[in-house]
Design a protein around this motif. Structure first.
Motif, PDB file in Angstrom:
ATOM      1  N   ARG A  45       0.827  -1.205   0.000  1.00 32.33           N
ATOM      2  CA  ARG A  45       0.000   0.000   0.000  1.00 32.33           C
ATOM      3  C   ARG A  45       0.874   1.274   0.000  1.00 32.33           C
ATOM      4  NH1 ARG A  45      -4.008   2.544  -1.471  1.00 32.33           N
ATOM      5  NH2 ARG A  45      -5.120   3.868  -0.022  1.00 32.33           N
ATOM      6  N   GLU A 104       2.290   1.870  -3.403  1.00 33.61           N
ATOM      7  CA  GLU A 104       1.220   2.355  -4.269  1.00 33.61           C
ATOM      8  C   GLU A 104       0.939   3.855  -4.011  1.00 33.61           C
ATOM      9  OE1 GLU A 104      -2.084  -0.693  -4.252  1.00 33.61           O
ATOM     10  OE2 GLU A 104      -3.108   1.020  -3.331  1.00 33.61           O
ATOM     11  N   LEU A 105       0.918   4.221  -2.737  1.00 32.59           N
ATOM     12  CA  LEU A 105       0.617   5.607  -2.368  1.00 32.59           C
ATOM     13  C   LEU A 105       1.734   6.552  -2.803  1.00 32.59           C
ATOM     14  CD1 LEU A 105      -0.878   4.848   1.144  1.00 32.59           C
ATOM     15  CD2 LEU A 105      -2.097   6.100  -0.658  1.00 32.59           C
ATOM     16  N   ARG A 138       1.506   7.095  -6.406  1.00 27.05           N
ATOM     17  CA  ARG A 138       0.385   7.970  -6.736  1.00 27.05           C
ATOM     18  C   ARG A 138       0.733   9.453  -6.589  1.00 27.05           C
ATOM     19  NH1 ARG A 138      -4.555   8.202  -8.013  1.00 27.05           N
ATOM     20  NH2 ARG A 138      -5.178   6.035  -7.935  1.00 27.05           N
ATOM     21  N   LEU A 151      -3.978   9.775   2.539  1.00 27.71           N
ATOM     22  CA  LEU A 151      -4.773   8.866   1.710  1.00 27.71           C
ATOM     23  C   LEU A 151      -4.677   7.413   2.167  1.00 27.71           C
ATOM     24  CD1 LEU A 151      -3.891  10.190  -1.857  1.00 27.71           C
ATOM     25  CD2 LEU A 151      -5.977  10.621  -0.532  1.00 27.71           C
ATOM     26  N   ARG A 161      -7.728   5.398   2.870  1.00 30.10           N
ATOM     27  CA  ARG A 161      -8.789   5.535   1.869  1.00 30.10           C
ATOM     28  C   ARG A 161      -9.943   6.417   2.316  1.00 30.10           C
ATOM     29  NH1 ARG A 161      -7.676   1.464  -1.828  1.00 30.10           N
ATOM     30  NH2 ARG A 161      -6.579  -0.305  -0.943  1.00 30.10           N
ATOM     31  N   PRO A 162      -9.644   7.665   2.593  1.00 33.52           N
ATOM     32  CA  PRO A 162     -10.726   8.575   2.988  1.00 33.52           C
ATOM     33  C   PRO A 162     -11.636   8.878   1.801  1.00 33.52           C
ATOM     34  CG  PRO A 162      -8.732   9.820   2.580  1.00 33.52           C
ATOM     35  CD  PRO A 162      -8.354   8.361   2.475  1.00 33.52           C
ATOM     36  N   LEU A 216      -9.822   9.306  -7.757  1.00 34.42           N
ATOM     37  CA  LEU A 216     -10.389   8.650  -6.571  1.00 34.42           C
ATOM     38  C   LEU A 216     -11.786   9.150  -6.242  1.00 34.42           C
ATOM     39  CD1 LEU A 216      -7.226   8.730  -4.249  1.00 34.42           C
ATOM     40  CD2 LEU A 216      -7.945   6.918  -5.812  1.00 34.42           C
ATOM     41  N   LEU A 275     -12.540  11.899  -4.819  1.00 30.42           N
ATOM     42  CA  LEU A 275     -12.562  12.516  -3.491  1.00 30.42           C
ATOM     43  C   LEU A 275     -13.369  13.818  -3.497  1.00 30.42           C
ATOM     44  CD1 LEU A 275      -8.781  12.264  -2.450  1.00 30.42           C
ATOM     45  CD2 LEU A 275     -10.693  11.017  -1.428  1.00 30.42           C
TER      46      LEU A 275
HETATM   47  P1  ADP Z   1      -9.047  -1.899  -4.238  1.00 26.78           P
HETATM   48  O1  ADP Z   1      -9.498  -1.474  -2.885  1.00 26.78           O
HETATM   49  O2  ADP Z   1      -9.619  -3.225  -4.633  1.00 26.78           O
HETATM   50  O3  ADP Z   1      -7.589  -1.780  -4.464  1.00 26.78           O
HETATM   51  P2  ADP Z   1     -10.341   0.509  -5.210  1.00 26.78           P
HETATM   52  O4  ADP Z   1     -11.354   0.662  -6.308  1.00 26.78           O
HETATM   53  O5  ADP Z   1     -10.741   0.785  -3.812  1.00 26.78           O
HETATM   54  O6  ADP Z   1      -9.724  -0.948  -5.335  1.00 26.78           O
HETATM   55  O7  ADP Z   1      -9.112   1.450  -5.537  1.00 26.78           O
HETATM   56  C1  ADP Z   1      -8.405   1.403  -6.748  1.00 26.78           C
HETATM   57  C2  ADP Z   1      -7.030   1.956  -6.437  1.00 26.78           C
HETATM   58  O8  ADP Z   1      -7.130   3.324  -6.029  1.00 26.78           O
HETATM   59  C3  ADP Z   1      -6.426   1.154  -5.315  1.00 26.78           C
HETATM   60  O9  ADP Z   1      -5.187   0.680  -5.739  1.00 26.78           O
HETATM   61  C4  ADP Z   1      -6.324   2.106  -4.162  1.00 26.78           C
HETATM   62  O10 ADP Z   1      -5.042   2.102  -3.639  1.00 26.78           O
HETATM   63  C5  ADP Z   1      -6.603   3.474  -4.731  1.00 26.78           C
HETATM   64  N1  ADP Z   1      -7.609   4.155  -3.898  1.00 26.78           N
HETATM   65  C6  ADP Z   1      -8.945   4.024  -3.945  1.00 26.78           C
HETATM   66  N2  ADP Z   1      -9.562   4.828  -3.075  1.00 26.78           N
HETATM   67  C7  ADP Z   1      -8.587   5.500  -2.445  1.00 26.78           C
HETATM   68  C8  ADP Z   1      -8.568   6.511  -1.436  1.00 26.78           C
HETATM   69  N3  ADP Z   1      -9.682   7.003  -0.886  1.00 26.78           N
HETATM   70  N4  ADP Z   1      -7.379   6.958  -1.039  1.00 26.78           N
HETATM   71  C9  ADP Z   1      -6.266   6.493  -1.596  1.00 26.78           C
HETATM   72  N5  ADP Z   1      -6.206   5.568  -2.556  1.00 26.78           N
HETATM   73  C10 ADP Z   1      -7.347   5.066  -2.980  1.00 26.78           C
END
Ligand code: ADP
Ligand code: ADP
Length: 232
Positions: free
Chosen positions: A120, A123-124, A127, A155, A158-159, A190, A192
């Motif tokens: 994670r 990935e962040l 991003r 993030l 996953r807010p 996302l 947001l």
């Molecule tokens: P999953 O949870 O199955 O990875 P999501 O559709 O929730 O799939 O998210 C797709 C991608 O976007 C994921 O890799 C996740 O890291 C990122 N992501 C989604 N929502 C958020 C969020 N609120 N904050 C940060 N990253 C997010």
């Protein structure tokens, strides 16, 4: 999305009470950025504290994705607060931890297992455009990069809402532009709802879909950006 409904915050008791937020109404839909602007003393910090549930409003409510968070306590309050990511003027990073370790903190507190944390965090950082900087300490990063680490950390859980409280105020124009570009990307990718509190009108033009002007505790004007700019 986030909705503030008749939000009122009064400090002190009568006859010395000061009403800082006065039945304020504001909605930020998912996938959009609303800027809240206003002079010093307008109530911006108080608004930020109410939105993050650090301060309990005197009346009114904070509603995220349809759930009223205002009266929650204990574990339920802590869980609700995870739905609101926050970035401030100061990046708030721990100086003795690397970028990756800072981003990892909220995941550790939540008990996410190491393997998932590592995935994670990678990935962040990717991003926010810092994939190559995972092992740098805050002092090895520019102000804009540190703020990006702060965004990645915000993030992590996953807010659905991101509150930016003067997050670009200490930055030079170039770093500010890179942060606003990132916020627009997060809005789009996302979905947001971003509440962007600032006293810098120039930045607002760059980032916001709508502008709400805070004055004496109320939103006196809330309009799509073009309408505000067209105003003489
Ligand atoms: P999953 O949870 O199955 O990875 P999501 O559709 O929730 O799939 O998210 C797709 C991608 O976007 C994921 O890799 C996740 O890291 C990122 N992501 C989604 N929502 C958020 C969020 N609120 N904050 C940060 N990253 C997010
Ligand atoms: P801004 O962030 O827009 O400068 P603030 O929310 O910090 O505005 O302050 C708005 C008003 O509320 C100011 O008049 C300030 O003095 C008052 N205020 C803020 N916090 C408190 C507090 N804890 N107790 C009493 N008054 C406060």
């Amino acid at each position: 999305m986030i909705e503030l409904r008749h939000l009122t915050k009064t400090y002190g008791d009568p006859p010395h009470a000061t009403t800082v937020l006065d039945h304020l109404d504001l909605t930020v839909p998912a996938g959009s950025i609303t800027a809240v602007v206003g002079p010093s003393g307008a109530g911006k910090s108080t608004l930020a504290q109410c939105v993050t549930l650090l301060t309990r409003p005197t009346s009114g409510s904070v509603v995220v994705a349809g759930q009223d968070l205002t009266d929650l306590r204990g574990d339920r309050l802590r869980a609700a607060r995870r739905r609101i990511g926050t970035i401030f003027q100061s990046d708030g990073l721990q100086t003795r931890r690397t970028a990756a370790q800072n981003v990892e903190l909220p995941l550790r507190y939540l008990g996410v297992v190491p393997r998932d944390r590592r995935r994670r965090v990678a990935e962040l950082l990717e991003r926010v455009g810092l994939a190559g900087h995972a092992d740098r300490y805050p002092h090895e990063l520019s102000g804009g990069q540190r703020q990006r680490v702060g965004i990645a950390r915000a993030l992590a859980l996953r807010p659905t809402v991101l509150l930016s409280d003067e997050a670009t105020s200490g930055l030079d124009p170039e770093a500010t532009a890179s942060i606003t570009a990132l916020l627009r990307e997060l809005r789009d990718d996302l979905g947001l709802a971003i509440l962007f509190i600032t006293h810098e009108m120039d930045t607002v033009v760059d980032v916001a879909d709508a502008v709400a002007r805070l004055d004496h505790g109320r939103i006196v004007e809330s309009a799509p950006l073009l309408d505000v700019l067209r105003d003489p």
